[in-house]
Design an enzyme around this catalytic site. Structure first.
Site, PDB file in Angstrom:
ATOM      1  N   LYS A 245     -86.128  28.047 -26.800  1.00 48.89           N
ATOM      2  CA  LYS A 245     -86.519  27.266 -27.988  1.00 48.89           C
ATOM      3  C   LYS A 245     -85.301  26.529 -28.555  1.00 48.89           C
ATOM      4  CE  LYS A 245     -90.389  30.334 -28.883  1.00 48.89           C
ATOM      5  NZ  LYS A 245     -91.020  31.379 -29.711  1.00 48.89           N
TER       6      LYS A 245
ATOM      7  N   GLN B 244     -89.242  35.215 -34.497  1.00 49.84           N
ATOM      8  CA  GLN B 244     -89.678  35.632 -33.162  1.00 49.84           C
ATOM      9  C   GLN B 244     -90.330  37.017 -33.238  1.00 49.84           C
ATOM     10  OE1 GLN B 244     -89.645  33.664 -30.452  1.00 49.84           O
ATOM     11  NE2 GLN B 244     -90.549  35.229 -29.174  1.00 49.84           N
TER      12      GLN B 244
ATOM     13  N   ASP C 151     -94.864  28.101 -36.638  1.00 50.56           N
ATOM     14  CA  ASP C 151     -95.589  28.886 -35.638  1.00 50.56           C
ATOM     15  C   ASP C 151     -97.082  28.966 -35.964  1.00 50.56           C
ATOM     16  OD1 ASP C 151     -94.534  29.972 -33.274  1.00 50.56           O
ATOM     17  OD2 ASP C 151     -93.264  31.372 -34.386  1.00 50.56           O
TER      18      ASP C 151
HETATM   19  N1  GUN Z   1     -93.747  36.091 -29.435  1.00 57.58           N
HETATM   20  C1  GUN Z   1     -94.536  35.755 -28.392  1.00 57.58           C
HETATM   21  N2  GUN Z   1     -94.973  34.493 -28.534  1.00 57.58           N
HETATM   22  C2  GUN Z   1     -94.469  34.022 -29.675  1.00 57.58           C
HETATM   23  C3  GUN Z   1     -94.564  32.785 -30.361  1.00 57.58           C
HETATM   24  O1  GUN Z   1     -95.237  31.837 -29.952  1.00 57.58           O
HETATM   25  N3  GUN Z   1     -93.876  32.712 -31.514  1.00 57.58           N
HETATM   26  C4  GUN Z   1     -93.157  33.736 -32.001  1.00 57.58           C
HETATM   27  N4  GUN Z   1     -92.543  33.565 -33.161  1.00 57.58           N
HETATM   28  N5  GUN Z   1     -93.042  34.887 -31.408  1.00 57.58           N
HETATM   29  C5  GUN Z   1     -93.703  35.022 -30.237  1.00 57.58           C
END
Ligand code: GUN
Length: 281
Positions: free
Chosen positions: A49, A93, A116
């Site tokens: 990311k 996350q 998100d």
């Molecule tokens: N953990 C697994 N997928 C995601 C996601 O799309 N965003 C976040 N913040 N954590 C995750």
């Protein structure tokens, strides 16, 4: 058979976003990237990311917290990010370390910075069809289909998996007006999973169980989107047995290189959307 190339499609989206950021003539977008704990998969996702931020011209503001961080400290960091003028989006996350409640932390994020789409306000907006941040994986899956001109309108869509971040919001986006699929949601307790999957014109699988969907469980000409990814002794595997299912499918995503990169592209898109709103662009 069409290979739904999420990697290439995502790179195209990042290029489009980069052009819109570069031409704005104001401060760049800022994304807070919060990683609590040492989950190895999360460390890989967060790095990917941050790399995507670099390609778009988003400034990643990274926070790495030890697994033993008290929840109060994480909440204080989130509140600080909520008020910081240089931060447009907040990525927390998941999963969080044991002892930290994800619901409490997600609720603390300013819904206007919740790129998100996990805050209950944005979950509700998505479910009601109101403007807001759409969760990145479901949005990425739909965007991938749109760019390959594969419309699920009027078709039978089967979603395997009912998680809060993939299965549930994906189902809700699929049956909304304008997408117009007829949706069945299956999960670990579904009786006759193979029978349900065989009905699908569009099959979306997000169970996190390697290669549970085999060729005998799909019909000829199905469009398959594999959202699972597991590390096995043979390497990374999706939830779909690609070798056999791809022989029957009209179109299918690879793993890796399918839904994953699209998720990251949508996170970048949501961050640029948040920034544009705050900048009045
Ligand atoms: N953990 C697994 N997928 C995601 C996601 O799309 N965003 C976040 N913040 N954590 C995750």
């Amino acid at each position: 058979m069409i290979l739904l190339n999420g990697k290439e499609t995502a790179q195209g989206i990042l290029r489009e976003l980069s052009a819109s950021v570069a031409s704005a003539g104001c401060r760049p977008p800022g994304l807070a990237v919060i990683l609590a704990g040492e989950d190895p998969a999360s460390q890989i996702y967060v790095r990917a990311k941050e790399r995507a931020c670099g390609e778009v011209g988003i400034v990643p503001v990274s926070f790495t917290l030890p697994a033993a961080t008290p929840q109060s400290e994480l909440l204080a960091l989130i509140r600080d990010c909520n008020t910081r003028q240089d931060i447009d989006g907040i990525l927390l996350q998941l999963p969080l370390p044991l002892g930290i409640e994800p619901e409490t932390c997600l609720l603390a994020i300013d819904p206007g910075k919740d790129v998100d789409g996990f805050h209950p306000e944005n979950v509700g907006r998505c479910s009601l069809g109101l403007p807001g941040f759409m969760p990145c994986t479901p949005a990425g899956v739909l965007e991938l289909l749109r760019r390959y001109q594969l419309s699920p309108s009027g078709k039978k869509a089967v979603v395997v998996g009912r998680s809060n971040i993939v299965g549930k919001p994906l189902a809700s986006l699929l049956y909304r007006q304008g997408v117009d699929a007829t949706v069945t949601i299956c999960h670990s307790k579904t009786q006759g999973l193979a029978r349900e999957c065989c009905e699908a014109d569009f099959l979306f699988v997000a169970m996190g169980r390697p290669e549970i969907i085999t060729a005998d469980m799909v019909k000829e000409g199905v469009v398959v989107v594999d959202i699972g990814i597991s590390r096995t002794a043979d390497g990374l595997r999706g939830d779909v047995d690609f070798a056999s299912v791809s022989l029957k499918a009209r179109a299918i995503t690879p793993v890796p290189g399918g839904a994953g990169p699209m998720t990251i592209a949508m996170l970048m898109q949501n961050t640029v959307q948040a920034w544009k709103k705050r900048m009045n662009i």
